[in-house]
Write an enzyme that holds these catalytic residues in place. Structure first.
Site, PDB file in Angstrom:
ATOM      1  N   TRP A 131       6.478   1.618   9.444  1.00 33.59           N
ATOM      2  CA  TRP A 131       5.684   1.225   8.328  1.00 33.59           C
ATOM      3  C   TRP A 131       5.153   2.110   7.657  1.00 33.59           C
ATOM      4  O   TRP A 131       4.755   3.212   7.860  1.00 33.59           O
ATOM      5  CB  TRP A 131       4.313   0.516   8.724  1.00 33.59           C
ATOM      6  CG  TRP A 131       3.693  -0.435   7.696  1.00 33.59           C
ATOM      7  CD1 TRP A 131       4.067  -1.025   6.540  1.00 33.59           C
ATOM      8  CD2 TRP A 131       2.220  -0.259   7.695  1.00 33.59           C
ATOM      9  NE1 TRP A 131       2.921  -1.543   5.922  1.00 33.59           N
ATOM     10  CE2 TRP A 131       1.712  -0.907   6.607  1.00 33.59           C
ATOM     11  CE3 TRP A 131       0.909   0.299   8.383  1.00 33.59           C
ATOM     12  CZ2 TRP A 131       0.325  -1.163   6.105  1.00 33.59           C
ATOM     13  CZ3 TRP A 131      -0.244   0.072   8.158  1.00 33.59           C
ATOM     14  CH2 TRP A 131      -0.520  -0.741   6.811  1.00 33.59           C
ATOM     15  N   ASP A 213       0.120  -0.072  17.673  1.00 33.81           N
ATOM     16  CA  ASP A 213      -0.224  -0.766  16.390  1.00 33.81           C
ATOM     17  C   ASP A 213       0.259  -2.381  16.684  1.00 33.81           C
ATOM     18  O   ASP A 213       1.457  -2.615  16.818  1.00 33.81           O
ATOM     19  CB  ASP A 213       0.504  -0.125  15.169  1.00 33.81           C
ATOM     20  CG  ASP A 213       0.313  -0.795  13.859  1.00 33.81           C
ATOM     21  OD1 ASP A 213      -0.725  -1.847  13.688  1.00 33.81           O
ATOM     22  OD2 ASP A 213       0.708  -0.501  12.882  1.00 33.81           O
ATOM     23  N   LYS A 249      -2.029 -11.482   9.542  1.00 29.20           N
ATOM     24  CA  LYS A 249      -0.630 -12.162   9.642  1.00 29.20           C
ATOM     25  C   LYS A 249      -0.978 -13.411  10.568  1.00 29.20           C
ATOM     26  O   LYS A 249      -0.667 -14.510  10.263  1.00 29.20           O
ATOM     27  CB  LYS A 249       0.567 -11.416  10.160  1.00 29.20           C
ATOM     28  CG  LYS A 249       0.480 -10.001   9.609  1.00 29.20           C
ATOM     29  CD  LYS A 249       1.073  -9.741   8.355  1.00 29.20           C
ATOM     30  CE  LYS A 249       0.792  -8.708   7.577  1.00 29.20           C
ATOM     31  NZ  LYS A 249       1.750  -7.940   6.699  1.00 29.20           N
TER      32      LYS A 249
HETATM   33  N1  PMP Z   1       0.626  -2.088  10.835  1.00 25.78           N
HETATM   34  C1  PMP Z   1       1.805  -2.655  10.496  1.00 25.78           C
HETATM   35  C2  PMP Z   1       3.063  -2.377  11.203  1.00 25.78           C
HETATM   36  C3  PMP Z   1       1.830  -3.507   9.579  1.00 25.78           C
HETATM   37  O1  PMP Z   1       3.157  -4.150   9.123  1.00 25.78           O
HETATM   38  C4  PMP Z   1       0.659  -3.933   8.734  1.00 25.78           C
HETATM   39  C5  PMP Z   1       0.616  -4.959   7.626  1.00 25.78           C
HETATM   40  N2  PMP Z   1       1.784  -4.714   6.590  1.00 25.78           N
HETATM   41  C6  PMP Z   1      -0.437  -3.453   9.195  1.00 25.78           C
HETATM   42  C7  PMP Z   1      -0.332  -2.355  10.235  1.00 25.78           C
HETATM   43  C8  PMP Z   1      -1.822  -3.571   8.495  1.00 25.78           C
HETATM   44  O2  PMP Z   1      -1.955  -4.468   7.676  1.00 25.78           O
HETATM   45  P1  PMP Z   1      -3.577  -4.876   7.413  1.00 25.78           P
HETATM   46  O3  PMP Z   1      -4.147  -3.728   6.966  1.00 25.78           O
HETATM   47  O4  PMP Z   1      -3.266  -5.871   6.057  1.00 25.78           O
HETATM   48  O5  PMP Z   1      -3.990  -5.599   8.533  1.00 25.78           O
END
Ligand code: PMP
Length: 402
Positions: A131, A213, A249
């Site tokens: 990411w 993560d 998500k």
């Molecule tokens: N880690 C990964 C791999 C992700 O794809 C995302 C969202 N795109 C996030 C962390 C963090 O997203 P958020 O801060 O919206 O929870």
């Protein structure tokens, strides 16, 4: 004063959304951003979230500050969801946890904590690719960022041999290794349980620090416990992992910014000391986290009926994506006979698919067909639905046949 400040580049993912917004063609499709859409292409507020909100409204909570580490009951339930109710360190009271500003905030707290207190290394290994935000999160926290092999562009699958070689021979002992717990972003390629077990052994042998993560628990397989396999396996093998959780998500709470950061420690005394240092890191960053989203998530996680509904709704989202994968594969392979092998569309997991489309093809798709995706050929499967999938497949077919 600011005359020497150079203009920075636009964010590669949010830039796609801007181009999409400016496009006036009614056939346009946005597959850039990773947010779930229902079969009508609309953002989806989960039924369990609506119910939790009405329960909350009836209870009229006040607007006082939460503690620095957030709503304690929420973090307790979040950790239980990730590690499993029978996790040994959970039962022993040795998991330190804090609420975070979604997954991004969890990563940032974790990186800052390790930068300050992990005594062995300031080097983090990210999968290649990862990411996009992982790089600046760790770099801004004081880490040197390096990569380990992950995706194989020739097979569009996992390059497991190269991954093992990198972790065994390239990463110095004690390096931090970032692992996507499930539904790897951007490739949609995950290790199998057997491969996870090998990665766990390698981390142990090479004394690598596993930093998970987990932004998509439930989204990969439709089951929150199946998707937690990697984390739970590592913990069962004695690894003291770091873990970032996001409820963006899997509960559709994107803008509510609900997440958690946790660290497995040796014992309750060590946990208490880690807890105190997490507070010292968080207090000058944002003092304390927002309450509403954590209350929603906590209501769902602590209410049997809502929890069961949530599990059904997560599975519903995951299943719709899996159906889109199957349909897209069938249209490309059987109906259009699009040149190339498209099996990876079906075998990849979670919200994204790495199509293998080249940058020039993605540009042509945007310009000629009004279909938007990131330049690396990643598409958000959740942006496809019954009304646009045929048009999308035909557009891809056109781009591939040139
Ligand atoms: N880690 C990964 C791999 C992700 O794809 C995302 C969202 N795109 C996030 C962390 C963090 O997203 P958020 O801060 O919206 O929870």
């Amino acid at each position: 004063t600011w005359s020497a400040v150079p203009a920075g580049p636009p964010d590669p993912i949010l830039g796609v959304s801007e181009a999409f917004k400016a496009d006036k063609d009614p056939r346009k499709i946005n597959l850039g951003v990773g947010a779930y859409r229902d079969d009508q292409g609309k953002p989806y507020v989960l039924g369990c979230v609506k119910k939790a909100e009405s329960i909350l409204e009836a209870s009229q909570p006040d607007k006082e500050y939460l503690p620095i580490t957030g709503l304690a009951e929420f973090t307790k339930n979040a950790v239980k969801l990730a590690y499993g109710a029978d996790s040994a360190p959970l039962k022993a009271g040795s998991i330190s946890a804090t609420q975070s500003i979604s997954g991004t905030g969890a990563l940032r707290i974790g990186a800052a904590f390790l930068a300050r207190h992990y005594p062995h290394s300031k080097v983090v290994y990210l999968p290649s690719p990862s990411w996009g935000n992982h790089v600046p999160i760790f770099r801004d926290s004081g880490f040197e960022v390096r990569n380990y092999s992950y995706f194989d562009p020739t097979t569009l699958g996992l390059n497991f041999e190269a991954l093992k070689t990198d972790l065994l021979t390239k990463a110095p002992e004690h390096s931090v290794v970032l692992l996507h717990a499930c539904a790897h972003n951007p490739t949609g390629v995950d290790p199998t349980p057997e491969q996870w077990a090998e990665i766990s052994d390698i981390c142990k042998e090479r004394k690598l620090f596993p930093f998970f993560d987990m932004a998509y628990q439930g989204f990969a397989s439709g089951s929150t416990s199946r998707d937690a396999f990697a984390v739970r396996h590592f913990v069962s093998q004695g690894h003291q992992v770091a873990l970032c959780q996001s409820f963006a998500k899997n509960m559709g709470l994107y803008g509510e910014r609900v997440g958690a950061f946790s660290l497995v420690t040796a014992d309750p005394d060590e946990k208490a000391r880690v807890d105190s240092q997490l507070k010292i890191i968080i207090r000058p960053m944002y003092s304390n986290p927002p309450a509403h989203g954590a209350r929603i998530a906590n209501t769902i996680l602590s209410n049997e009926e809502l929890y069961a509904q949530w599990e059904r709704e997560v599975k519903g989202m995951a299943d719709r994506i899996i159906t889109m994968r199957e349909n897209l594969y069938n249209i490309l392979t059987n109906d259009l006979k699009t040149p190339g092998e498209w099996g990876h569309i079906k075998s990849q997991i979670g919200m994204f698919s790495f199509t293998g489309l080249k940058k020039a093809q993605t540009v042509a798709l945007a310009e000629k067909a009004h279909v938007y995706m990131t330049a690396d050929g990643r598409i958000s499967m959740a942006g496809l639905n019954a009304s646009n999938i045929s048009y999308f497949a035909e557009s891809v077919d056109g781009a591939v046949k040139g």
